[in-house]
Design a protein around this motif. Sequence first.
Motif, mmCIF file in Angstrom:
data_model
loop_
_atom_site.group_PDB
_atom_site.id
_atom_site.type_symbol
_atom_site.label_atom_id
_atom_site.label_comp_id
_atom_site.label_asym_id
_atom_site.label_seq_id
_atom_site.Cartn_x
_atom_site.Cartn_y
_atom_site.Cartn_z
ATOM 1 N N MET A 1 1.236 -1.420 -0.166
ATOM 2 C CA MET A 1 0.563 -0.039 0.167
ATOM 3 C C MET A 1 0.849 0.928 0.125
ATOM 4 O O MET A 1 1.817 1.612 0.883
ATOM 5 C CB MET A 1 -1.042 -0.326 1.067
ATOM 6 C CG MET A 1 -1.467 1.578 1.596
ATOM 7 S SD MET A 1 -3.407 1.144 2.768
ATOM 8 C CE MET A 1 -4.275 -0.155 3.109
ATOM 9 N N ALA A 2 0.592 2.336 -0.776
ATOM 10 C CA ALA A 2 1.563 2.885 -1.134
ATOM 11 C C ALA A 2 0.270 4.654 -0.901
ATOM 12 O O ALA A 2 0.009 4.253 -1.400
ATOM 13 C CB ALA A 2 2.401 3.179 -2.275
ATOM 14 N N CYS A 3 1.067 5.259 -0.418
ATOM 15 C CA CYS A 3 -0.191 6.808 -0.405
ATOM 16 C C CYS A 3 0.532 8.376 -1.456
ATOM 17 O O CYS A 3 1.968 7.889 -1.772
ATOM 18 C CB CYS A 3 -0.093 7.694 1.123
ATOM 19 S SG CYS A 3 -0.771 6.326 2.241
ATOM 20 N N GLU A 4 -0.069 8.518 -1.765
ATOM 21 C CA GLU A 4 0.188 9.776 -2.565
ATOM 22 C C GLU A 4 -0.297 10.629 -2.319
ATOM 23 O O GLU A 4 -1.288 11.364 -1.498
ATOM 24 C CB GLU A 4 -0.466 9.599 -4.413
ATOM 25 C CG GLU A 4 -0.533 8.453 -4.991
ATOM 26 C CD GLU A 4 -0.772 8.393 -6.514
ATOM 27 O OE1 GLU A 4 -1.785 8.870 -6.516
ATOM 28 O OE2 GLU A 4 -0.816 7.183 -6.711
ATOM 29 N N GLY A 5 0.592 11.540 -2.621
ATOM 30 C CA GLY A 5 0.339 13.169 -2.099
ATOM 31 C C GLY A 5 1.697 14.156 -1.171
ATOM 32 O O GLY A 5 1.497 14.793 -0.933
ATOM 33 N N GLY A 6 2.960 13.546 -1.852
ATOM 34 C CA GLY A 6 4.061 14.337 -1.621
ATOM 35 C C GLY A 6 4.411 14.295 -0.263
ATOM 36 O O GLY A 6 4.047 12.948 0.157
ATOM 37 N N THR A 7 5.202 14.956 0.947
ATOM 38 C CA THR A 7 6.074 14.183 1.685
ATOM 39 C C THR A 7 4.816 13.687 3.199
ATOM 40 O O THR A 7 5.820 12.420 3.470
ATOM 41 C CB THR A 7 6.656 16.102 2.219
ATOM 42 O OG1 THR A 7 5.899 16.903 2.774
ATOM 43 C CG2 THR A 7 7.863 16.146 0.926
ATOM 44 N N THR A 8 4.027 14.341 3.016
ATOM 45 C CA THR A 8 3.080 13.879 4.767
ATOM 46 C C THR A 8 2.988 12.290 3.976
ATOM 47 O O THR A 8 2.610 11.585 4.765
ATOM 48 C CB THR A 8 1.888 14.363 4.491
ATOM 49 O OG1 THR A 8 2.336 15.773 5.057
ATOM 50 C CG2 THR A 8 0.882 13.940 5.447
ATOM 51 N N ALA A 9 2.474 12.343 2.504
ATOM 52 C CA ALA A 9 1.812 10.759 2.591
ATOM 53 C C ALA A 9 3.292 10.033 2.189
ATOM 54 O O ALA A 9 2.777 8.643 2.487
ATOM 55 C CB ALA A 9 1.781 11.159 0.465
ATOM 56 N N ALA A 10 4.661 10.543 2.051
ATOM 57 C CA ALA A 10 5.502 9.271 2.037
ATOM 58 C C ALA A 10 5.876 8.957 3.566
ATOM 59 O O ALA A 10 6.376 8.129 3.431
ATOM 60 C CB ALA A 10 6.837 10.248 1.786
ATOM 61 N N ALA A 11 5.402 10.064 4.514
ATOM 62 C CA ALA A 11 5.844 9.407 5.875
ATOM 63 C C ALA A 11 4.382 8.755 6.505
ATOM 64 O O ALA A 11 5.183 7.390 6.747
ATOM 65 C CB ALA A 11 5.379 10.900 6.630
ATOM 66 N N VAL A 12 3.450 8.898 5.607
ATOM 67 C CA VAL A 12 2.402 7.213 6.199
ATOM 68 C C VAL A 12 3.196 6.305 5.849
ATOM 69 O O VAL A 12 3.050 5.532 6.205
ATOM 70 C CB VAL A 12 0.760 7.931 5.174
ATOM 71 C CG1 VAL A 12 0.225 6.724 5.483
ATOM 72 C CG2 VAL A 12 0.678 8.922 6.523
ATOM 73 N N THR A 13 2.972 6.420 4.218
ATOM 74 C CA THR A 13 4.070 4.853 3.680
ATOM 75 C C THR A 13 4.889 4.510 4.471
ATOM 76 O O THR A 13 5.079 3.774 5.016
ATOM 77 C CB THR A 13 3.831 5.183 2.198
ATOM 78 O OG1 THR A 13 3.470 5.898 1.161
ATOM 79 C CG2 THR A 13 4.672 4.014 1.696
ATOM 80 N N GLU A 14 5.793 4.884 5.517
ATOM 81 C CA GLU A 14 7.281 4.984 5.785
ATOM 82 C C GLU A 14 6.654 4.512 7.650
ATOM 83 O O GLU A 14 7.092 3.033 8.239
ATOM 84 C CB GLU A 14 8.072 6.384 5.950
ATOM 85 C CG GLU A 14 9.693 5.419 7.028
ATOM 86 C CD GLU A 14 9.907 6.041 6.890
ATOM 87 O OE1 GLU A 14 11.196 6.400 7.855
ATOM 88 O OE2 GLU A 14 10.370 7.278 6.313
#
Length: 104
Positions: A1-14
């Motif tokens: 599962m990956a989130c899209e939407g910049g730095t916030t999405a990258a932090a959620v994915t991590e």
Amino acid sequence: MACEGGTTAAAVTEMLAQHGPEMRVIAEFGFGLNPSATVVGAIVQDEATYGTGHVALGSNESFGGANRAPLHFDLVYWRPTLYLDDQLFMRGGHIVDEAISEVG
């Protein structure tokens, strides 16, 4: 599962990756219908506010589910669009007129 939407999405994915596959389970989702509620930073009120949607990932044991995860992670967002049984119910966070006449 990956989130899209910049730095916030990258932090959620991590964060999801760090806490294991159990965090990728949808624990709950809903749509705010309370016109008297406002978003104030308290999740129980925020997720009830008219014009919002929410999804929670991870643990759902505390309310009868079977997924044990290290966290229950709620996300609230504005202006959801929702179809129920292929019928448009909510567009951009507002219940559509056709849905109101079907219920009434």
